[in-house]
Design an enzyme around this catalytic site. Sequence first.
Site, PDB file in Angstrom:
ATOM      1  N   ILE A   1      74.584  17.944  23.385  1.00  0.00           N
ATOM      2  CA  ILE A   1      74.077  16.865  23.827  1.00  0.00           C
ATOM      3  C   ILE A   1      72.466  16.842  23.424  1.00  0.00           C
ATOM      4  O   ILE A   1      72.115  15.714  23.053  1.00  0.00           O
ATOM      5  CB  ILE A   1      74.008  16.997  25.330  1.00  0.00           C
TER       6      ILE A   1
ATOM      7  N   ASP B   1      65.719  26.183  21.567  1.00  0.00           N
ATOM      8  CA  ASP B   1      67.141  26.808  21.911  1.00  0.00           C
ATOM      9  C   ASP B   1      67.033  28.068  21.788  1.00  0.00           C
ATOM     10  O   ASP B   1      66.216  28.769  20.963  1.00  0.00           O
ATOM     11  CB  ASP B   1      68.027  26.020  20.974  1.00  0.00           C
TER      12      ASP B   1
ATOM     13  N   GLU C   1      76.599  20.519  45.564  1.00  0.00           N
ATOM     14  CA  GLU C   1      76.919  19.200  45.538  1.00  0.00           C
ATOM     15  C   GLU C   1      78.245  19.034  46.572  1.00  0.00           C
ATOM     16  O   GLU C   1      79.032  19.702  46.619  1.00  0.00           O
ATOM     17  CB  GLU C   1      77.430  19.037  43.994  1.00  0.00           C
TER      18      GLU C   1
ATOM     19  N   HIS D   1      76.111  13.193  39.760  1.00  0.00           N
ATOM     20  CA  HIS D   1      76.764  14.109  38.652  1.00  0.00           C
ATOM     21  C   HIS D   1      77.732  13.253  37.804  1.00  0.00           C
ATOM     22  O   HIS D   1      78.868  13.222  37.568  1.00  0.00           O
ATOM     23  CB  HIS D   1      77.664  15.261  39.158  1.00  0.00           C
ATOM     24  N   ILE D   2      76.940  12.166  37.195  1.00  0.00           N
ATOM     25  CA  ILE D   2      77.925  11.061  36.630  1.00  0.00           C
ATOM     26  C   ILE D   2      77.450  10.879  35.029  1.00  0.00           C
ATOM     27  O   ILE D   2      77.648  10.047  34.603  1.00  0.00           O
ATOM     28  CB  ILE D   2      77.727   9.611  37.321  1.00  0.00           C
TER      29      ILE D   2
ATOM     30  N   GLY E   1      78.382  12.365  32.596  1.00  0.00           N
ATOM     31  CA  GLY E   1      79.558  12.142  31.504  1.00  0.00           C
ATOM     32  C   GLY E   1      80.305  11.137  31.947  1.00  0.00           C
ATOM     33  O   GLY E   1      81.602  11.189  31.155  1.00  0.00           O
TER      34      GLY E   1
END
Length: 629
Positions: free
Chosen positions: A382, A401, A489, A512-513, A515
Amino acid sequence: MANKYFVIDFDSTFTKVEAFDVLADISLHGHPELAARKKQIEEITRRGMDGSISFRESLEQRLALLPINRIHLGKLVSQLKEKVSESFKRNRDFFTTHADSIYIISNGFREFIEPVVTAYGVKPANILANEFVFDDHDNVKGFDTTNPLSSNNGKSERLKSLNLPGDIYVIGDGYTDYEIKRAGLANKFFAFTENVEREQVLSKADHVAPSLDEFLYLNKLNTAISYPKNRISVLLLENVHPVAISWMKSEGFSVESYPAGLNEAELCEKVKNVSVLGIRSKTQVTSKVLDSANRLMAIGAFCIGTNQIDLAEATRKGIAVFNAPFSNTRSVVELAIGEIIVLLRNIPDKSQHMHQGKWDKSARGSYEIRGKRLGIVGYGNIGAQLSVIAENLGMKVYYYDREEKLALGNATKCRSLDELLAAADVVTLHVDGRDSNTNLIGHAQFNKMKPGVIFLNLSRGHVVDIQALRENILSGKVAGCAVDVFPDEPIDNHEEFVSPLRGLPNTLLTPHIGGSTAEAQENIGMFVPGKLMDYINTGSTSNSVNFPNLTLPTLENAHRLIHIHNNVPGILARINQVLANHGINIVGQYLKTNEWIGYVITDINKEYDKEVIKELRAIEHTIKFRVLY
Ligand code: NAI
């Protein structure tokens, strides 16, 4: 051993369709009476079947309604060639190997059957069918009425005249195929149900064959695959995308699907004879479920996470698990981009004010994203895709990273998280959810950020100290924030969402949408079955979550032995010892291990002694063993 003859029906068996229906569409194309005549044809067919008119009359009446010319037949043949049944396509070998013993029998016409079946190696002399009679302009004016196939019981009569010296096996979808057996001319009748199922035919069959694979398996003739796919039962839960269901069905698997999940007890019962299980995030595949799953080969998680599966136990039992880690990458990236734009313009507050009737037209605190510094923490799938798109929109990209990652485009690599936090106007998190990332961003990290920073978390909830985020929003240090994932959640849409972030200024909260898009669901629906079928058909484990990843060449003219064992030393040597003892030639061999299991693929010459299989299965520490032909 007696000779064996295989007598195969054409319409809805060799091909998926009834040629006459397709011919009606072609010859009446653009005709004003197309619909009416097709209806009449249907009615005539029905009357022919129920016996109120003879087959000959039904044929005459149907042909009288169709202005058929040779040109139409050419088009019909091209369409039929595209419509050969899937299991016939994958078993071409059978037709070439047994060409002398295969007969095609049909009440249809040689003119369109012959070009289709001879392409598979069927001999023209072994095609038993009607023949058209043409006029001088190549129009069909009738048919050869001396051919027994144009009359009732024609199939039996025609076959009888051949006097075949041996056992006869008939496979077809219609009652006329069964009639051959009823007339005492066939040893067995197999009802073929890949394209249509007729109750009246099923009840008469010696065996039901959902595909040609099953027919070949029962007659010990299979070469294309080791085990008929219709015997591999697939259970798909939680409303997986229809594309997955139809794809697996079209590949010949027996697929059962449910819109909801199942609880442990239900699943334990249901999974008993299942070979492939497909779930999404809700179904818990516990060790108890796995204990009940006697035949389970693979699990497909039609989602990203696999926490709901007891992976260690699945691995110990030699069950390969696959998921769809990248299918929603683009969806998350698009949401992040949209949110960055919206937050830099203060839209959440502005929109809310408008709903309250407040008109606050001003440019204060509103910025373009062009030229702003985007700091991406976690440069994986991503993060890296976001980097490319953000740069295309004119942002200056910085990334950090924990692993060595090559910069894409003109992105600048930071040597530490602190360096990134100090540089970025917008900080966005795309790290994975490993435990050590808990509270990766807390007070200390917010302190290092620029005043007025925009902050996004679309990765995992526990990565951010929520209380610290709240305080930094309230103090104005964070000027805008978007959060899609939370430490706590709600379990479902009925539970209230409770969070210290509720009601804060310029704060976008989403459930949590990141994806969750139609495209991502479809991608998942395509990706996971691909992996599952690759595993079943070739043994390939690429992208498996718990198996050593092996991408294998396709199998040509060899058998593939697939051996899964506990990872203890010496197994490969044992396998090769068994093969050597039997003088077997190894064409290719691949081994990979992980912490728990070893995965060995051995391709061997076509000829082998069945004893070998027994000995390989008996090797100590073997978990699972199978052979692909
Ligand atoms: P990925 O595994 O490809 O990338 C994660 C990257 O983060 C890796 O390069 C890793 O080395 C790096 N990383 C891990 N810990 C780090 C640390 N402490 N500091 C710096 N780098 C670190 O994962 P992918 O596919 O890019 O997904 C990223 C995150 O997005 C995951 O947490 C995933 O669960 C989440 N996600 C959220 C969705 C949503 O609906 N909001 C949908 C899809 C994924």
